[in-house]
Design an enzyme around this catalytic site. Structure first.
Site, PDB file in Angstrom:
ATOM      1  CB  SER A 172      -7.956   3.833   2.754  1.00  0.00           C
ATOM      2  OG  SER A 172      -7.137   3.252   3.755  1.00  0.00           O
ATOM      3  CB  SER A 199      -8.410   1.028   5.749  1.00  0.00           C
ATOM      4  OG  SER A 199      -9.092   2.250   5.844  1.00  0.00           O
ATOM      5  CE  LYS A 211      -3.902   2.069   2.544  1.00  0.00           C
ATOM      6  NZ  LYS A 211      -4.810   1.916   3.700  1.00  0.00           N
TER       7      LYS A 211
END
Length: 484
Positions: free
Chosen positions: A152, A176, A77
């Site tokens: 996210s 997330s 990420k």
């Protein structure tokens, strides 16, 4: 490489036996990403040269039996800093930020021989539930490209679900990791707060953020956590607690286990079809010899407002460092120092980030601190006590990960409150600092449903045990996006 039919164990065996080299694996992975990502848009940047260099080094050194991740390509990420690889947190503010160091988790993965093939898209500074808040692109759900992948960590989840990589790292502040995992039909694990170092994670909310894993298989997640977990003297919030072998209880039966199912998790706002999948999962656990009992977590209804006050307040403090002076985006043709601050932040941050900074600044202001931030902290304590009371009598808590399946792109982006409520079932876990996972639990209208498993502090092992038992009883992973 066909990651749909492969586990980390199987990859490890192929690499150990010489059936495939790490260099071949990386080349195939990069080729697959280049082919698939035109539709999914999971990646912000590829680390092609670095991945090939690392793969060659792994091939030259050989792979030991106790190195299950050696030579395995994974995605990261884009809020986890990676030396020499641009790290943006999906924000214009950090569009050209090239870190000079690796996050602790990256150092651990590198030492284990894992290979970073690229950085995945996300909501800007991890603020969002759909990955629509990225400054650069909108990632699509692996199952339906008209739907969101969640957020996210939507890029990481979509990359794994689409078969671009076998595993990825994400971060979880209010769901997330788990929410995108549920939306994409994969396994997402948020460890106990303090289990994994946050050093090198671009901060959103420091008391809530936690790095975790996204994989196709439960054991793969356990193997990843084995590597990245542990105390770090550079992160004072990491726990100096022994790290067990998280794979040790996988394969053990769950007979006699006491499982709780909160009535609030199947109530108002939860799609009845999703609730039915969770009830079916509960029946499966009972058939395996566990008991499943309805309980109450009465303060669940206050979790979302409490979370958004706390998280936004911490974000307003953490993001003060992005001022257009030291690093990051700087507005052009500024008149004075105040103009640098105002215009750089106004132009560098996206709408959702600015909304949360404003909310947090308001909540921390002298006239409203007691009414908002202090009260939110008190509610956080009540939510934590709710969990503690249940865990006095039960080994695990289950429920849906999300109230609905993945929604359409653009459907909620203009309504922040509706978007925020999508996290109602995941946020309480972060407020209490507990470990939790989302595992595939079937489909509604052709879209994946996630089953959330919540454990006691530092008892990820029981989550893996129960998740693996459930995984073994079902064939949801045999169903692949696009019928591939």
């Amino acid at each position: 490489m066909d990651y749909f039919k492969t586990s980390i164990d199987q990859l490890h065996e192929q690499l150990r036996s010489g059936k495939v080299t790490s260099s071949q694996l990386v080349d195939e992975t990069l080729a697959g990403i280049n082919q698939l990502d035109a539709e999914v848009d999971a990646f912000l940047a590829l680390n092609a040269d670095g991945a090939k260099e690392k793969a060659a080094a792994v091939d030259a050194a050989g792979i030991a039996d106790d190195q299950p991740l050696a030579g395995v390509p994974i995605a990261i990420k884009d809020n986890i800093v990676t030396k020499g690889v641009v790290t943006t947190a999906a924000s214009k503010m950090l569009a050209n930020f090239n870190p000079i160091y690796d996050a602790t988790v990256m150092q651990k993965l590198d030492a284990a021989g894992a290979i970073n093939v690229g950085k995945t898209n996300m909501d800007e500074f991890a603020m969002g539930s759909s990955t629509e808040n990225s400054a650069f692109k909108t990632t699509k759900n692996a199952w339906d490209h008209t739907r969101v992948p969640g957020g996210s960590s939507g890029g990481s989840a979509a990359a794994v679900a689409a078969g671009e990589v076998i595993a990825a790292l994400g971060s979880d502040t209010g769901g997330s990791i788990r929410q995108p995992a549920a939306f994409n039909g994969i396994v997402g694990v948020k460890p106990t707060y303090g289990r994994v170092s946050r050093w090198g994670l671009i901060a959103f909310s420091s008391s809530l953020d936690q790095i975790g894993t996204l994989t196709r298989h439960v054991k793969d997640a356990a193997q990843l956590l084995n590597v990245i977990a542990g105390h770090d003297e550079r992160d004072s919030t990491t726990a100096d607690t022994p790290v067990p072998d998280f794979t040790a209880k996988i394969g053990q039966d769950i007979k006699g286990m006491k499982i709780a199912l909160p009535k609030e998790y199947l109530g108002k706002g939860v799609d009845p079809a999703v609730a039915d999948k969770i009830k079916a999962a509960a029946k499966q656990f009972e058939d395996m010899g566990a008991t499943v009992t309805e309980v109450s977590l009465p303060h669940t209804q206050y979790a979302v407002p409490s979370y958004y006050i706390i998280a936004s307040s911490e974000a307003s403090s953490n993001l003060q460092r992005f001022d257009g002076i030291r690093y990051g985006f700087r507005a052009k043709d500024v008149k004075n120092i105040e103009d640098v601050y105002v215009r750089s932040r106004s132009e560098g941050f996206g709408p959702e980030v600015k909304r949360r900074i404003m909310l947090g600044t308001f909540s921390l202001s002298a006239g409203f601190y007691d009414a908002y931030f202090k009260k939110a902290g008190q509610v956080r304590t009540l939510i934590t006590r709710d969990f503690e009371d249940v865990f006095k009598d039960y080994d695990l808590i289950i429920g849906p990960t999300t109230p609905t399946v993945a929604f359409k792109i653009g459907e909620k982006v203009t309504d922040p409150v509706t978007m925020y409520m999508n996290d109602i079932l995941t946020i309480p876990v972060n407020l209490a600092g507990l470990p939790a996972a989302s595992v595939p639990a079937g489909f509604v209208d052709g879209m994946p449903v996630g089953l959330q498993l919540i454990g006691k502090h530092f008892d990820e092992s029981t989550i893996f045990q129960v998740a693996a038992a459930f995984e073994a009883q079902n064939d949801y992973l045999a169903q692949i996006p696009g019928g591939k």
